[in-house]
Design an enzyme around this catalytic site. Structure first.
Site, PDB file in Angstrom:
ATOM      1  CD  GLU A   1      -1.996  -7.652   3.488  1.00 54.57           C
ATOM      2  OE1 GLU A   1      -1.858  -6.481   3.063  1.00 54.57           O
ATOM      3  OE2 GLU A   1      -2.306  -7.912   4.663  1.00 54.57           O
TER       4      GLU A   1
ATOM      5  CD  GLU B   1       2.032  -5.543   5.755  1.00 52.10           C
ATOM      6  OE1 GLU B   1       2.913  -6.395   6.023  1.00 52.10           O
ATOM      7  OE2 GLU B   1       1.152  -5.727   4.904  1.00 52.10           O
TER       8      GLU B   1
ATOM      9  N   GLY C   1       0.686  -5.024   1.210  1.00 50.48           N
ATOM     10  CA  GLY C   1      -0.568  -5.117   0.458  1.00 50.48           C
ATOM     11  C   GLY C   1      -0.381  -5.783  -0.894  1.00 50.48           C
TER      12      GLY C   1
ATOM     13  CB  ALA D   1      -0.901  -0.014   1.227  1.00 52.72           C
TER      14      ALA D   1
HETATM   15  N1  DAK Z   1       4.604   3.150  -0.971  1.00 48.74           N
HETATM   16  C1  DAK Z   1       4.978   4.274  -1.589  1.00 48.74           C
HETATM   17  N2  DAK Z   1       6.106   4.379  -2.335  1.00 48.74           N
HETATM   18  C2  DAK Z   1       6.882   3.287  -2.433  1.00 48.74           C
HETATM   19  C3  DAK Z   1       6.562   2.074  -1.794  1.00 48.74           C
HETATM   20  C4  DAK Z   1       5.341   2.019  -1.031  1.00 48.74           C
HETATM   21  N3  DAK Z   1       4.899   0.905  -0.440  1.00 48.74           N
HETATM   22  N4  DAK Z   1       7.540   1.169  -2.076  1.00 48.74           N
HETATM   23  C5  DAK Z   1       8.438   1.806  -2.853  1.00 48.74           C
HETATM   24  N5  DAK Z   1       8.048   3.081  -3.072  1.00 48.74           N
HETATM   25  C6  DAK Z   1       8.734   4.093  -3.854  1.00 48.74           C
HETATM   26  C7  DAK Z   1       9.966   4.637  -3.121  1.00 48.74           C
HETATM   27  O1  DAK Z   1       9.602   5.618  -2.195  1.00 48.74           O
HETATM   28  C8  DAK Z   1      10.772   5.179  -4.273  1.00 48.74           C
HETATM   29  O2  DAK Z   1      10.229   6.423  -4.659  1.00 48.74           O
HETATM   30  P1  DAK Z   1      11.198   7.690  -4.972  1.00 48.74           P
HETATM   31  O3  DAK Z   1      11.989   7.898  -3.725  1.00 48.74           O
HETATM   32  O4  DAK Z   1      12.041   7.217  -6.127  1.00 48.74           O
HETATM   33  O5  DAK Z   1      10.256   8.796  -5.308  1.00 48.74           O
HETATM   34  C9  DAK Z   1      10.483   4.203  -5.409  1.00 48.74           C
HETATM   35  O6  DAK Z   1       9.268   3.544  -5.042  1.00 48.74           O
HETATM   36  C10 DAK Z   1      11.576   3.156  -5.560  1.00 48.74           C
HETATM   37  O7  DAK Z   1      11.792   2.559  -4.297  1.00 48.74           O
HETATM   38  P2  DAK Z   1      13.256   2.379  -3.653  1.00 48.74           P
HETATM   39  O8  DAK Z   1      14.165   3.465  -4.074  1.00 48.74           O
HETATM   40  O9  DAK Z   1      13.061   2.173  -2.195  1.00 48.74           O
HETATM   41  O10 DAK Z   1      13.725   1.035  -4.366  1.00 48.74           O
HETATM   42  P3  DAK Z   1      14.701  -0.097  -3.803  1.00 48.74           P
HETATM   43  O11 DAK Z   1      14.913  -1.036  -4.937  1.00 48.74           O
HETATM   44  O12 DAK Z   1      15.906   0.519  -3.133  1.00 48.74           O
HETATM   45  O13 DAK Z   1      13.889  -0.845  -2.646  1.00 48.74           O
HETATM   46  C11 DAK Z   1      11.917  -1.926  -1.708  1.00 48.74           C
HETATM   47  C12 DAK Z   1      12.759  -1.590  -2.976  1.00 48.74           C
HETATM   48  C13 DAK Z   1      10.629  -2.605  -2.185  1.00 48.74           C
HETATM   49  C14 DAK Z   1      12.710  -2.916  -0.838  1.00 48.74           C
HETATM   50  C15 DAK Z   1      11.643  -0.635  -0.915  1.00 48.74           C
HETATM   51  O14 DAK Z   1      11.095   0.343  -1.822  1.00 48.74           O
HETATM   52  C16 DAK Z   1      10.660  -0.842   0.202  1.00 48.74           C
HETATM   53  O15 DAK Z   1      11.007  -1.346   1.254  1.00 48.74           O
HETATM   54  N6  DAK Z   1       9.384  -0.394  -0.019  1.00 48.74           N
HETATM   55  C17 DAK Z   1       8.380  -0.453   1.011  1.00 48.74           C
HETATM   56  C18 DAK Z   1       7.874  -1.863   1.158  1.00 48.74           C
HETATM   57  C19 DAK Z   1       6.838  -1.955   2.263  1.00 48.74           C
HETATM   58  O16 DAK Z   1       7.113  -1.637   3.414  1.00 48.74           O
HETATM   59  N7  DAK Z   1       5.648  -2.394   1.893  1.00 48.74           N
HETATM   60  C20 DAK Z   1       4.538  -2.519   2.823  1.00 48.74           C
HETATM   61  C21 DAK Z   1       3.790  -1.223   2.816  1.00 48.74           C
HETATM   62  S1  DAK Z   1       2.538  -1.237   4.087  1.00 48.74           S
HETATM   63  C22 DAK Z   1      -4.651  -1.747   5.812  1.00 48.74           C
HETATM   64  C23 DAK Z   1      -4.503  -2.858   4.992  1.00 48.74           C
HETATM   65  C24 DAK Z   1      -3.337  -3.090   4.307  1.00 48.74           C
HETATM   66  C25 DAK Z   1      -2.301  -2.241   4.434  1.00 48.74           C
HETATM   67  C26 DAK Z   1      -2.427  -1.116   5.247  1.00 48.74           C
HETATM   68  C27 DAK Z   1      -3.602  -0.859   5.915  1.00 48.74           C
HETATM   69  N8  DAK Z   1      -5.909  -1.499   6.517  1.00 48.74           N
HETATM   70  C28 DAK Z   1      -6.998  -2.448   6.442  1.00 48.74           C
HETATM   71  C29 DAK Z   1      -6.086  -0.320   7.300  1.00 48.74           C
HETATM   72  C30 DAK Z   1      -1.080  -2.510   3.732  1.00 48.74           C
HETATM   73  C31 DAK Z   1       0.028  -1.923   4.137  1.00 48.74           C
HETATM   74  C32 DAK Z   1       1.258  -2.031   3.395  1.00 48.74           C
HETATM   75  O17 DAK Z   1       1.337  -2.614   2.329  1.00 48.74           O
END
Ligand code: DAK
Length: 257
Positions: free
Chosen positions: A111, A131, A108, A64
């Site tokens: 998921e 998360e 997400g 997400a």
């Molecule tokens: N959201 C927004 N932007 C993202 C992103 C994300 N999840 N993942 C990557 N990006 C963006 C980065 O910010 C970056 O943008 P710029 O800085 O270039 O503008 C671009 O994509 C490239 O990412 P990286 O530079 O970080 O690329 P790397 O290859 O170095 O790293 C990575 C890739 C996938 C390991 C890293 O980007 C990363 O750790 N991303 C976050 C992964 C993460 O934590 N995902 C889980 C998100 S939380 C809910 C239900 C569900 C959810 C929430 C609430 N409710 C029912 C209330 C779900 C929550 C989630 O999914």
């Protein structure tokens, strides 16, 4: 159709592609609504017998959109029914949906892949529920679908440590049905989807419904559902055609009725 979600038709297969490369296909409302509209479109199209959901080689979806969520308060998520409102459309699809996952399927993203009926992965795929690193729990089914897919030990390990697993491990533990070299993933998935779409659509939908029932009921209830559905197959014209074609040593011509 919005640009962050692209659709294509390949014969009887509907392809949905998440297309937000600058953010590794992070899922915001525009993306999730676009997926929902694409599913609606393919569900309504009589010509389509199977749906494939994919991303890019680099990312299926990195979760997400964190930028979007960071300022949300409890009331924002509760009152707008955050996630549930639009994220559940894949789950309610009656036609089979295959996730073709390459690169990151995190949070997400993992998921959403699990909401699909099965996951095919490229050998570069990485799955995870990170998360916990952001101060939240998996909230779109991760704590529920993951243990059902891979068992408690692996689900706990993934959700509590935020560890990413590769495609080989994902296949070994049962999260993924098949793994292909990255340059063959889409072709192989479309091929498999075309096979599914070549069968009788009502029977395909009955198989999907019956397998899904295994997750929602006791064994006895599930077997009863299966048996009644099996009996119902004998009211379908395509059952007559399928069996006649076998006996006559020819290809069946299913009419989806
Ligand atoms: N959201 C927004 N932007 C993202 C992103 C994300 N999840 N993942 C990557 N990006 C963006 C980065 O910010 C970056 O943008 P710029 O800085 O270039 O503008 C671009 O994509 C490239 O990412 P990286 O530079 O970080 O690329 P790397 O290859 O170095 O790293 C990575 C890739 C996938 C390991 C890293 O980007 C990363 O750790 N991303 C976050 C992964 C993460 O934590 N995902 C889980 C998100 S939380 C809910 C239900 C569900 C959810 C929430 C609430 N409710 C029912 C209330 C779900 C929550 C989630 O999914």
């Amino acid at each position: 159709m919005s640009e962050v979600v692209l659709t294509e038709v390949h014969g009887k297969v509907g392809l949905i592609r998440i297309n937000r490369p600058d953010a590794l296909n992070a899922l915001n409302n525009e993306v999730v609504d676009g997926i929902g509209r694409a599913v609606d479109q393919f569900e309504a199209d009589e010509n389509i017998g199977c749906i494939v959901l994919t991303g890019s080689d680099k990312a299926f979806a990195a979760g997400a959109d964190i930028g979007l969520m960071k300022s949300y308060g409890y009331m924002d998520t509760y009152k707008t029914d955050f996630i549930t409102r639009n994220w559940e459309r894949i789950r309610s699809a009656r036609k089979p949906v295959i996730a073709a996952v390459s690169g990151f399927a995190l949070g997400g993203g993992c998921e959403v892949a699990m909401m699909c009926d099965m996951i095919y992965a490229s050998d570069t795929a990485k799955f995870g529920q990170p998360e916990i690193k952001l101060g939240i729990i998996p909230g779109a089914g991760g704590t529920q679908r993951l243990p059902r897919a891979v068992g408690k030990a692996k689900a706990m390990d993934m959700c509590l440590t935020a560890r990413m697993i590769d495609a080989a491990e994902a296949e070994r533990i049962g999260l993924v049905a098949r793994v292909f070299p990255v340059d063959q993933l889409l072709d192989e998935t479309l091929k498999s989807a075309a096979t599914i779409a070549s069968f009788s659509l009502p029977v395909v939908m009955m198989v999907k419904e019956s397998v899904n029932r295994a997750y929602e009921s006791s064994l006895n209830e599930g077997l009863l559902f299966e048996r009644r559905t099996f009996h119902a197959c004998f009211a379908i014209e395509d059952q007559k055609e399928g069996m006649a074609a076998f006996v006559e040593k020819r290809k069946p011509a299913f009419k989806n009725r």
